[in-house]
Scaffold this active site. Structure first.
Site, mmCIF file in Angstrom:
data_model
loop_
_atom_site.group_PDB
_atom_site.id
_atom_site.type_symbol
_atom_site.label_atom_id
_atom_site.label_comp_id
_atom_site.label_asym_id
_atom_site.label_seq_id
_atom_site.Cartn_x
_atom_site.Cartn_y
_atom_site.Cartn_z
ATOM 1 N N TRP A 3 0.822 -1.219 0.000
ATOM 2 C CA TRP A 3 0.000 0.000 0.000
ATOM 3 C C TRP A 3 0.849 1.258 0.000
ATOM 4 O O TRP A 3 0.524 2.244 -0.661
ATOM 5 C CB TRP A 3 -0.977 -0.029 1.177
ATOM 6 C CG TRP A 3 -1.970 -1.134 1.002
ATOM 7 C CD1 TRP A 3 -2.048 -2.293 1.706
ATOM 8 C CD2 TRP A 3 -2.993 -1.211 -0.011
ATOM 9 N NE1 TRP A 3 -3.060 -3.082 1.208
ATOM 10 C CE2 TRP A 3 -3.660 -2.450 0.166
ATOM 11 C CE3 TRP A 3 -3.395 -0.361 -1.032
ATOM 12 C CZ2 TRP A 3 -4.717 -2.841 -0.658
ATOM 13 C CZ3 TRP A 3 -4.459 -0.751 -1.853
ATOM 14 C CH2 TRP A 3 -5.094 -1.974 -1.659
ATOM 15 N N ASP A 58 -1.289 7.092 6.270
ATOM 16 C CA ASP A 58 -2.371 6.219 5.815
ATOM 17 C C ASP A 58 -2.627 5.223 6.938
ATOM 18 O O ASP A 58 -1.826 4.320 7.176
ATOM 19 C CB ASP A 58 -1.958 5.500 4.529
ATOM 20 C CG ASP A 58 -3.011 4.485 4.062
ATOM 21 O OD1 ASP A 58 -4.057 4.331 4.723
ATOM 22 O OD2 ASP A 58 -2.769 3.832 3.020
ATOM 23 N N LYS A 116 -12.450 -1.084 7.399
ATOM 24 C CA LYS A 116 -11.698 -2.036 8.205
ATOM 25 C C LYS A 116 -11.970 -1.843 9.698
ATOM 26 O O LYS A 116 -12.319 -2.774 10.389
ATOM 27 C CB LYS A 116 -10.209 -1.930 7.894
ATOM 28 C CG LYS A 116 -9.897 -2.179 6.409
ATOM 29 C CD LYS A 116 -8.452 -1.990 6.080
ATOM 30 C CE LYS A 116 -8.199 -2.044 4.586
ATOM 31 N NZ LYS A 116 -8.488 -3.340 3.963
#
Length: 362
Positions: A103, A173, A197
């Site tokens: 990511w 992030d 999430k």
């Protein structure tokens, strides 16, 4: 509910059962108004109350100091990969990135489309999955910001402490571990997180930003991709993802009722320890994929000694009510995602299943 699956999906992921039940009760008639929250105007007093209250809950749970704005955007964290450099990467400056996994790499590649970038640190390519240590991070003198990915869902690695960057804005992030453990949010100038999430269902992206950082976004950026559009309009410039924000509101209240971030962290460490112990005490039957010091309390990656055993494990676990244990396609093997809403009982059931599977196949 006896028929609830053991949900270890990486995202969209488990939601608290009591939140789902409350949403079920309110889906047709919210607050006695005779309509669903999905049917009312985002300019109505009912939604504006949800919008403002959800912002306040984020501020309280993270203990944000003054000067921060909580925003609700769309497009997921993937859109933030672009919005960050579009808004913050000025000509003549470099966007610095800690390359910790899949990511972080995606964010870095997206930033390259908008300006100069710099790899401030990178994970080792050989050996177990790992994170660059904070001591390895090297900032260029012309850094516009430093971007760090707090939790790599695919690798199963996580930062729980963060670098001091001085006058260089720190961007995080935190899509897969926000509100899972205590950290100093004031170290960051901007935090973003897709909701699906730890915060709620997919559809809304949380952005927490220092107001002075985005007081005026560059005029060349389209309106919907400017942070100042959302700051000036309290995230109500256009129709927001009303139901997703409402669900986030319920999840944040659930976290607050259950003791806040400290209680979440305690439970997360207890329940993931069950699975890590099953791996570490298996005599090599199971093998953790991340180095121990970098292990995530949100995503546990592990493998068995053969593809045949892993296939059998996935098939038998599915037959026993376990969902989402197949690893990401890019790395394969196995992964259990243990976000805040995954109950202790689910992790205990998985640890017991792992022990039983080993007895029968070891």
């Amino acid at each position: 509910m006896a028929n609830r699956a053991y949900n270890f999906n990486a995202g969209p992921a488990a939601l608290p059962l009591e939140v789902l039940q409350q949403a079920q009760e309110e889906i047709v008639d919210y607050g006695g108004i005779g309509m669903s929250i999905m049917e009312i105007s985002h300019r109505s007093k009912q939604y504006e109350q949800i919008n403002d209250e959800t912002q306040q809950l984020v501020k309280e749970l993270l203990e944000l100091p003054s000067g921060y704005k909580v925003l609700f955007l769309q497009g997921g964290a993937s859109t933030q990969f672009a919005m960050v450099p579009m808004n913050l990467l000025a000509p003549g400056r470099k966007g610095a990135y800690v390359l910790s996994g899949s990511w972080a790499d995606k964010a870095y590649k997206e930033a390259k489309l908008f300006g100069d970038t710099y790899a401030a640190a990178a994970s080792k390519e050989e050996g177990p999955l790992n994170l660059p240590s904070l001591d390895e991070i090297q900032l260029p003198e012309d850094a516009a910001y430093l971007h760090i990915t707090s939790n790599e869902t695919i690798a199963g690695t996580q930062y729980t402490t963060f670098p001091q960057t001085g006058s260089v804005p720190l961007i995080g992030d935190m899509s897969s571990d926000i509100l899972s453990h205590r950290f100093d949010a004031s170290l960051f100038s901007l935090i973003y997180a897709g909701a699906q999430k730890n915060l709620g269902p997919s559809g809304v992206t949380l952005v927490i930003v220092r107001e002075d950082l985005v007081k005026e976004s560059p005029k060349t950026i389209p309106t919907m991709l400017r942070y100042d559009t959302y700051v000036k309009n309290n995230s109500l410039y256009n129709t927001p993802p009303v139901y997703s924000v409402y669900m986030m509101n319920l999840v944040l209240k659930w976290i607050q009722r259950n003791g806040g971030i400290d209680a979440m962290e305690k439970m997360n460490r207890e329940k993931t320890a069950l699975i890590y112990d099953a791996i570490d005490n298996s005599g090599g039957f199971y093998e953790g994929m991340a180095v121990k010091q970098d292990r995530s309390i949100m995503n546990i990656t592990f493998k068995l000694q053969s593809d045949e055993l892993e296939k059998k494990f996935i098939e038998e676990s599915a037959a026993n009510g376990f969902v989402g244990l197949k690893g990401h396609r890019s790395v394969g093997h196995l992964r259990a995602s243990t976000y805040n809403a995954v109950p202790y009982e689910s992790c205990k059931a998985l640890a017991d299943f792992m022990a039983d599977f080993q007895r029968r196949n070891g």
